[in-house]
Structure formats: C-alpha cells, structure tokens
Motif scaffolding. Structure first.
Motif, PDB file in Angstrom:
ATOM      1  N   PRO A  17       0.792  -1.383  -0.058  1.00  0.00           N
ATOM      2  CA  PRO A  17       0.246  -0.043   0.143  1.00  0.00           C
ATOM      3  C   PRO A  17       0.894   1.246  -0.112  1.00  0.00           C
ATOM      4  N   PHE A  18       0.335   2.278  -0.622  1.00  0.00           N
ATOM      5  CA  PHE A  18       1.134   3.460  -0.794  1.00  0.00           C
ATOM      6  C   PHE A  18       0.165   4.789  -0.662  1.00  0.00           C
ATOM      7  N   ALA A  19       0.382   5.872  -0.471  1.00  0.00           N
ATOM      8  CA  ALA A  19      -0.315   7.228  -0.604  1.00  0.00           C
ATOM      9  C   ALA A  19      -0.240   7.777  -1.901  1.00  0.00           C
ATOM     10  N   TYR A  20      -1.081   8.582  -2.309  1.00  0.00           N
ATOM     11  CA  TYR A  20      -0.715   9.373  -3.539  1.00  0.00           C
ATOM     12  C   TYR A  20      -1.442  10.923  -3.371  1.00  0.00           C
ATOM     13  N   GLU A  21      -0.500  11.557  -3.970  1.00  0.00           N
ATOM     14  CA  GLU A  21      -0.679  13.120  -3.891  1.00  0.00           C
ATOM     15  C   GLU A  21      -0.525  13.670  -5.258  1.00  0.00           C
ATOM     16  N   ARG A  22      -1.472  14.310  -5.735  1.00  0.00           N
ATOM     17  CA  ARG A  22      -1.262  15.166  -7.010  1.00  0.00           C
ATOM     18  C   ARG A  22      -0.941  16.447  -6.635  1.00  0.00           C
ATOM     19  N   ALA A  23       0.580  16.927  -7.125  1.00  0.00           N
ATOM     20  CA  ALA A  23       0.832  18.090  -6.893  1.00  0.00           C
ATOM     21  C   ALA A  23       0.329  19.258  -7.758  1.00  0.00           C
ATOM     22  N   GLY A  49       5.763  23.074  -3.268  1.00  0.00           N
ATOM     23  CA  GLY A  49       4.828  22.090  -2.512  1.00  0.00           C
ATOM     24  C   GLY A  49       5.181  20.819  -2.637  1.00  0.00           C
ATOM     25  N   ALA A  50       5.349  20.220  -3.764  1.00  0.00           N
ATOM     26  CA  ALA A  50       5.823  19.234  -4.243  1.00  0.00           C
ATOM     27  C   ALA A  50       6.841  18.771  -3.454  1.00  0.00           C
ATOM     28  N   VAL A  51       8.180  19.552  -3.690  1.00  0.00           N
ATOM     29  CA  VAL A  51       9.332  19.554  -3.293  1.00  0.00           C
ATOM     30  C   VAL A  51       9.220  19.092  -1.692  1.00  0.00           C
ATOM     31  N   ALA A  52       8.535  20.086  -0.853  1.00  0.00           N
ATOM     32  CA  ALA A  52       8.522  20.163   0.566  1.00  0.00           C
ATOM     33  C   ALA A  52       7.714  18.912   1.079  1.00  0.00           C
ATOM     34  N   LEU A  53       6.901  18.236   0.346  1.00  0.00           N
ATOM     35  CA  LEU A  53       6.231  17.246   0.666  1.00  0.00           C
ATOM     36  C   LEU A  53       7.101  15.686   0.489  1.00  0.00           C
ATOM     37  N   PRO A  76      10.838  10.385   4.070  1.00  0.00           N
ATOM     38  CA  PRO A  76      11.897   9.740   3.691  1.00  0.00           C
ATOM     39  C   PRO A  76      11.325   8.697   2.740  1.00  0.00           C
ATOM     40  N   GLY A  77      10.454   8.044   2.702  1.00  0.00           N
ATOM     41  CA  GLY A  77       9.761   7.015   1.866  1.00  0.00           C
ATOM     42  C   GLY A  77       8.858   7.582   0.576  1.00  0.00           C
ATOM     43  N   ALA A  78       8.840   8.979   0.477  1.00  0.00           N
ATOM     44  CA  ALA A  78       8.136   9.480  -0.583  1.00  0.00           C
ATOM     45  C   ALA A  78       8.849   9.539  -1.893  1.00  0.00           C
ATOM     46  N   ALA A  79       8.440   9.500  -2.903  1.00  0.00           N
ATOM     47  CA  ALA A  79       9.185   9.594  -4.532  1.00  0.00           C
ATOM     48  C   ALA A  79       8.021  10.442  -5.254  1.00  0.00           C
ATOM     49  N   PHE A  80       8.813  11.333  -6.404  1.00  0.00           N
ATOM     50  CA  PHE A  80       8.104  11.685  -7.326  1.00  0.00           C
ATOM     51  C   PHE A  80       7.623  10.719  -8.430  1.00  0.00           C
ATOM     52  N   LEU A  81       6.370  10.981  -9.223  1.00  0.00           N
ATOM     53  CA  LEU A  81       5.800  10.096 -10.039  1.00  0.00           C
ATOM     54  C   LEU A  81       5.826  10.719 -11.269  1.00  0.00           C
ATOM     55  N   GLY A  82       6.497  10.545 -12.401  1.00  0.00           N
ATOM     56  CA  GLY A  82       6.146  11.088 -13.781  1.00  0.00           C
ATOM     57  C   GLY A  82       5.566  10.253 -14.484  1.00  0.00           C
ATOM     58  N   GLY A  83       6.062   9.895 -15.583  1.00  0.00           N
ATOM     59  CA  GLY A  83       5.522   8.875 -16.546  1.00  0.00           C
ATOM     60  C   GLY A  83       5.411   7.456 -16.029  1.00  0.00           C
ATOM     61  N   GLY A  84       6.280   7.230 -14.939  1.00  0.00           N
ATOM     62  CA  GLY A  84       6.132   5.989 -14.269  1.00  0.00           C
ATOM     63  C   GLY A  84       6.737   4.882 -15.107  1.00  0.00           C
ATOM     64  N   PRO A 120       7.993   3.010  -2.250  1.00  0.00           N
ATOM     65  CA  PRO A 120       7.730   4.218  -1.760  1.00  0.00           C
ATOM     66  C   PRO A 120       6.378   4.053  -0.889  1.00  0.00           C
ATOM     67  N   ASP A 121       6.352   5.006   0.008  1.00  0.00           N
ATOM     68  CA  ASP A 121       5.153   4.897   1.050  1.00  0.00           C
ATOM     69  C   ASP A 121       4.203   5.976   0.457  1.00  0.00           C
ATOM     70  N   LEU A 122       4.666   6.820  -0.294  1.00  0.00           N
ATOM     71  CA  LEU A 122       3.914   8.092  -1.015  1.00  0.00           C
ATOM     72  C   LEU A 122       4.562   8.513  -2.245  1.00  0.00           C
ATOM     73  N   LEU A 123       3.486   8.434  -3.193  1.00  0.00           N
ATOM     74  CA  LEU A 123       3.970   9.053  -4.278  1.00  0.00           C
ATOM     75  C   LEU A 123       3.392  10.436  -4.832  1.00  0.00           C
ATOM     76  N   VAL A 124       4.047  11.199  -5.299  1.00  0.00           N
ATOM     77  CA  VAL A 124       3.463  12.634  -5.423  1.00  0.00           C
ATOM     78  C   VAL A 124       3.739  13.093  -6.923  1.00  0.00           C
ATOM     79  N   ASP A 125       2.636  12.916  -7.609  1.00  0.00           N
ATOM     80  CA  ASP A 125       2.529  13.097  -8.987  1.00  0.00           C
ATOM     81  C   ASP A 125       2.653  14.483  -9.609  1.00  0.00           C
ATOM     82  N   VAL A 126       3.730  14.675 -10.175  1.00  0.00           N
ATOM     83  CA  VAL A 126       4.154  15.987 -10.821  1.00  0.00           C
ATOM     84  C   VAL A 126       3.943  15.959 -12.295  1.00  0.00           C
TER      85      VAL A 126
END
Length: 339
Positions: free
Chosen positions: A3-9, A14-18, A23-31, A45-51
């Motif tokens: 399981p992981f969390a998902y946020e749309r930047a 804000g995306a960088v700060a998140l 420590p377990g977060a990652a940026f998501l592009g094309g994937g 990752p426990d969090l994906l931040v969609d950029v």
C-alpha cells in the motif's frame, strides 16, 4: 502490492516540500521505470507525489540562445519538436532509438534521466546486489555480465546506465535544472550521474526531495548540428537497450581535411553516459581520416577494464565510433539523423 499514498502536486515547491519531509516518498512522472520497480519490489515508496500536471511540459528558446526543455515533456513530443529536429538532431535521433513508441509517449525528460540500470541482478530480489542492497555484493562480477560496463566500473558494481537520451545530452553539454528544499541549482549533465565507486546505490548527485524541472541545452554551432549522428548497437532492431551506442558531432576545417571540433559520448559502456573527452582531444586539429579516428578511439578505450563475458565491447566501441566518424567526415548524416 504494498500500500502507498498518492498526492497530485499543484505547485513545484509544495511537491518538493512534501517529498523532502517523507523519507519514503517519491516523485511520479511517466512511471515507466518506477512502476516496474514497484511491481518487482525494488522500489517501495509509501507516498507517490504526481508531478505530471506541473507546468514543465514545454520546449522554449532561451534569450541568449539555446533551448529549455521542461522535465515533463514526453520523449515522443521532444523527438518530434521542430526546434529540436532543426537545431539538435542528435537528440531527436537518440530519443527515437529508445524503447518503443508506446513508452516514448509516456516517458518524460526528467524521468528518462533517472532511469535505473537493467542489470538482471538488480531486478532479482533473490540475488546479492550492491546497488539495490548496499554491502551484499555484486552478482554480475562472476555471473552474467555480457551487457555490463567496460569503463568506470568498480568492484562494487559493473552495471550500465540504460538511457539513450542521456547519452546525446552528454554530447550536447546539457545542464539539468533542479528545485530542492534549499532552492534552485543547476548541474552540468556530466556531473549529474555518478560512477559507482563504493556507493553504487546512488545513481545521481540529487538529494532526497530534489525535483528536476528542466534541461537546458546551450546553442550548438551549426557545423556540429549538420554533421551529427546517434548510432546504437543492440541485439535486435527495436525495443532493446544498447550494447554500445555513440553520440557524435563533428565539424571540419573550411577545406574539409582537418577536424575543427568534435563532441562524443558513449552509451552502454559505463554506470553513466560516458563523455569521450580524450577522444575529442585527439581529434581536434587532426586530419579527418581513419588513422586519427582510430587513435581517438584507442585513447578513450585505454582505460577500459572489461570482464571475461563483455570483452567484445571494447572492439565494438572502437569500430562503432570509427564508423560514425568516418560517415560524418564524408558529409552525413546531419539532419538526417532525426528523420
């Protein structure tokens, strides 16, 4: 699936700060690389931040000349961009040599730079791999290493960087623009990727939370743009990573007999795109002929340390580089490289 969390930047800072705060977060592009690694269990990752919806999807000319390519520009769009095809055909050719049409439609400029190795031991959780699990050992040293590095490797890792695009960017002296918790910074492409040394788990000089926002290309002199090529040697005609690749641009003297300038980068040979600075130095001012081309290749390959299973790569690099330089000296392919 873990399981992981998902946020749309909605904004870059804000995306960088998140991501920086987790420590377990990652940026998501094309994937196209990250999602595969999540399925394999390599990335967790426990969090994906969609950029992908940040305003980094344009190609713009710079006031002093050159081009700024947003990190979210898709590989297929960049290869088809008229400005790139006209002024940087070497980059367009390298993009078209990579992956498949479907993947190029999804993969982004920033994500392409952050691809991880396709070493089978890195992708197999049942085997030791210093890149995946530091300190466990490198299975490729005594295992299957046919596709692995012959330059810049260490006893800790002999994997190669898989990108075609990044090889062309190395030859073009690109600069990577980054936004991090401490603000913005620029990183020359040659300094962006790392050789393995004793920390092969670190592919780039980025720190956690830093986001690629764009890639800047300095102006490419017209003589170099008109004599450039990307040649990829691979096991099959499409959708295969390079055994060896050559990105080269050449300019000659007015009478066509002497090398005035050269830009060369090699792929499939090292942990990072390999800028062939020694070969370039040999070529500048030398007669534009076979002898100088072979001398340039030999100078660059003097430091090669192949393994038993990939020793064939050394003559392959030499022959591919000489063939490309011979073709360019004869007048092609130039803009044909992007067609």
């Amino acid at each position: 699936m873990r399981p992981f969390a998902y946020e749309r930047a909605t904004d870059a800072r804000g995306a960088v700060a998140l991501v920086a705060s987790r420590p377990g977060a990652a940026f998501l592009g094309g994937g196209t690389n990250l999602v595969d690694h999540m399925k394999l269990g390599i990335a967790r990752p426990d969090l994906l931040v969609d950029v992908t919806r940040l305003p980094f999807d344009t190609v713009e000319t710079l006031p002093g000349g050159g081009v700024r390519v947003g990190a979210a520009v898709r590989n297929s769009d960049l290869a088809a961009e008229p400005l790139i095809r006209r002024d940087y055909p070497l980059l367009a050719a390298a993009l078209l040599a990579g992956a498949s049409g479907q993947l190029r439609n999804l993969a982004t400029t920033g994500g392409n730079l952050l691809q991880r190795t396709r070493c089978p031991y890195f992708q197999d959780l049942t085997t030791p791999c210093n890149k995946r699990a530091p300190g466990t050992g490198c299975s490729a040293l005594d295992g299957h290493h046919r596709t692995h590095a012959v330059l810049g490797a260490s006893e800790h890792c002999v994997a190669v960087h898989p990108s075609d695009m990044a090889v062309a960017l190395a030859a073009l002296d690109a600069v990577v623009l980054v936004l991090g918790p401490g603000g913005e910074r620029t990183i020359p492409i040659e300094e962006f990727h790392r050789l393995p040394g004793d920390t092969p788990d670190r592919d780039t000089v980025l720190t956690h939370g830093e986001l690629i926002t764009a890639v800047a290309l300095p102006p490419l002199p017209r003589p170099l743009a008109e004599r450039c090529a990307y040649r990829k040697v691979r096991d099959r005609a499409s959708y295969a990573f390079a055994l060896v690749s050559v990105a080269a641009a050449l300019s000659l003297s007015a009478d066509g007999t002497t090398v005035a300038d050269a830009r060369i980068a090699l792929g499939g040979v090292a942990h990072k795109p390999w800028r062939a600075s020694l070969a370039e130095a040999v070529l500048r001012g030398a007669p534009a002929g076979e002898e100088a081309f072979r001398a340039a290749a030999d100078a660059e390959l003097a430091a090669a340390r192949p393994l038993p299973g990939n020793a064939f790569k050394v003559p392959m690099v030499r022959n591919a580089l000489v063939a490309v330089l011979r073709d360019l000296a004869a007048g092609g392919p130039g803009r044909e490289a992007a067609r």
